[in-house]
Structure formats: C-alpha cells, structure tokens
Design a protein around this motif. Structure first.
Motif: not given
Length: 366
Positions: A342-366
């Motif tokens: 629960i805790f590890c998955f929550s950190m992982s999902r929030y990091s993906m949300h943060l990446e998408k919000k700050l446009h850090t990735g080079h792909s638009n795939r979730a």
C-alpha cells in the motif's frame, strides 16, 4: 449544384471501449491472441483457489482460533493482533499519541499535495522544522506531562513509518550535498565525497546496522548514551544518502552545459546557480530515481530486526510463534506484504502523477 456536408460518422464499435482496447492490446495478432488465452487460463486457474481461500472461505470475526473453522484464511488472527501489528509494544493507553502524530503528518502531506491549498511554504516549514519536535515529544514523552515511552517499546507499522520518514527526509539533503561535493572543483571536497559514497555503497545495509549498533557508541564519550533507535536512524540515513547522491549526480549530469553557462553569464554565484537554475531542473528529471530509492528504503527498514527493533515484519514473525496461533503464518505474512505494498504503491503512483504534472517524461503514455 449545391453540396451539403454529411455528419461525421461515429468510429466503429470494434475500435473503441473495452472491445477496442482488447483488440489493440490483447488480440492484435495470432501470437498475441494465443499468448493471451494461455496466460489467461493459467491466471484464472491460479487465482480461483487463492480468491477462494483469501475471501470466500475465510473467517473474519471472532477472538480465538476456535472461530477459524471454514478451512480458509483466518483473518481473526490479524484482528486479534492488529494493535501489535500497528503499535508494537507501545502502551495501549498511549495509542492516542501515535495516532495524533501520524494524523498530523498525513494532514500536512495532503496539504502540500493538494493543488489548491494556500500557504504551502509555511506548511513545508512546519513539516520540516516544527513537526519533528512535536512528533518527538508525542512519541517519546517525558515532557509536558506525557509519560515516557522507551524506544524499545516502539514497534509495528508505527516504527516502520518512523524509520522510513526520518531516513527519507534526512537522506535527501545530505545526498544533494554529497552529489554537489562529488562534482566540486576542490580536490579535497571531491575526494572526501567520493570516498564516503563508495564506502557506504559498497557495504550491505545489514552490516551498517550492526556497525551503527555496536561501534557508533565507541566514537562518543562514555557518559553519552546513544539510543538503539537513534543508532539505526543514523546508519540508515548515511547508507541511503550515498545512493541518493548518485541518483542526484545523474540528474545534474543530464542538465545541458548551456544552463550552467547561462547562469554564469548572468553573474550568479555557485549557490545561486544551483538553487535557482540547476537543481530545480535536475530534481524534476530525478523524480523516478528518487522515488525508487525511497521505496527501497521503506522496504529495507525490515532489517532493523537484527539489532532488536521490532518493525511490522518482526512483529508478524513474533506473532507466528504464539502457541495460541501456531499455523497461521501465511495470514501474517500476507498482511505485512499488503501494508508494504500500500505504501510503496502510493509513492509510485504519486511520483508518476508528479512526473506528468511537471512534464518530466519523454512519452505521453501513462
């Protein structure tokens, strides 16, 4: 001659919705279709008895092993030991102190995460400066009329969170300083940082915990006593900061040299350049690596058992030895695994949300 535009036709039903997704991802060719069917058959064959044991045939209510008669999972065992899984050996009449400390932490984190909340800067200062003091007095006591609770009584999920939160918060700034020092043009500073990073990265955490527990007190005066939990926190922080430094160094190297040159052209000093120009860009690039390191740290907290601290995994192992509940270790390990997930998955999902919000990735795939 008059032409009229015809209304746009809807897309074919076979290309949208659940059917379209399945055709695109699961049945988009003969080999993928065969693989999907075979894996689906194996997965259903494996999941059916597991679901049967975990949910359908499970016993959920009761206060002793006599309530477990169906042959499925005995979650009565977890219910009977839930307080120990969460609080360890902390006195039951003082649970409110742990609850209050972690509720304050949760509220502060939600406040910082939610996009519309005001005064985020003040909340961050409170969380980093004021909250640790409040949490220490709440958990340890011996002040303001609170009963002292020795750290050897701390345990369960609350101890795991204390170790993880302190390790995460302390290792990040130390890792940043080590990464900057490793890239420094001053030979002595660079050499010290390189030696520190390579030594700590080359030693297993279990050895670090042993050393922190046994040898750390030897470096201080005899009259100074070091709490066992404090030794573990120091060892975990130093160990994790070495890994964090390498993650941050990778982010710094990913910044184009033009950014450094532009900052120099503006006449900015070293710290101004790092704080205002380089580090904000580098931290955005480092989000996946930083969160991955945090998740590894969260799971590594279970190693503190070897120095006599009872985190949630150690509490589960101790509960398995209770003669009243012999034979229910599977439920114990499943519950512990669920809490970690629960805790590890929550950190992982929030990091993906943060990446998408700050446009850090080079792909638009979730």
């Amino acid at each position: 001659m008059k032409y009229e535009l015809q209304p746009t036709l809807p897309p074919p039903a076979s290309t949208i919705g659940a059917i379209g997704w399945m055709r695109k991802h699961l049945f988009n060719g003969p080999y993928n279709s065969i693989a999907t069917l075979v894996l689906g058959y194996l997965l259903i064959g494996w999941l059916t008895p597991v679901i049967q044991w975990v949910f359908i045939d499970a016993d959920w209510f009761g206060d002793s092993r006599e309530a477990c008669t169906s042959g499925g999972a005995c979650w009565v065992f977890i219910g009977a030991r839930l307080n120990q899984f969460l609080y360890g050996f902390y006195p039951s009449e003082e649970y409110w102190r742990l609850n209050l400390a972690f509720i304050m932490l949760l509220v502060a984190i939600v406040w910082l995460v939610m996009p519309q909340t005001p005064k985020k800067g003040l909340m961050a200062i409170f969380l980093l400066v004021i909250y640790p003091v409040i949490a220490f007095f709440l958990l340890y006591g011996n002040s303001f009329g609170l009963v002292q609770v020795e750290t050897h009584l701390w345990g369960g999920m609350s101890l795991t969170l204390v170790l993880a939160v302190v390790g995460i918060v302390a290792s990040l700034p130390l890792g940043i300083l080590l990464a900057l020092g490793r890239q420094s043009e001053m030979p002595i500073v660079r050499s010290v940082c390189v030696i520190f990073i390579e030594i700590w990265r080359g030693v297993p955490l279990i050895t670090v915990l042993f050393m922190a527990s046994v040898m750390l007190p030897l470096f201080f005066p005899e009259e100074m006593s070091f709490d066992k939990l404090l030794r573990a926190l120091i060892g975990i922080t130093l160990f994790q900061s070495a890994y964090m430094a390498e993650v941050i160094r990778g982010g710094l190297q990913a910044i184009p040299s033009g950014q450094y040159e532009a900052a120099d052209a503006l006449g900015l000093g070293y710290w101004q350049k790092m704080i205002l120009i380089i580090m904000p860009q580098a931290l955005k690039l480092m989000i996946p690596g930083i969160v991955n390191t945090f998740i590894a740290l969260f799971k590594d907290t279970s190693l503190v058992l070897i120095i006599g601290l009872f985190d949630i995994l150690a509490i589960g192992q101790a509960a398995n030895q209770d003669p009243k509940w012999i034979g229910y270790s599977s439920e114990s390990y499943l519950f512990v695994a669920l809490m970690f997930w629960i805790f590890c998955f929550s950190m992982s999902r929030y990091s993906m949300h943060l990446e998408k919000k700050l446009h850090t990735g080079h792909s638009n795939r979730a």
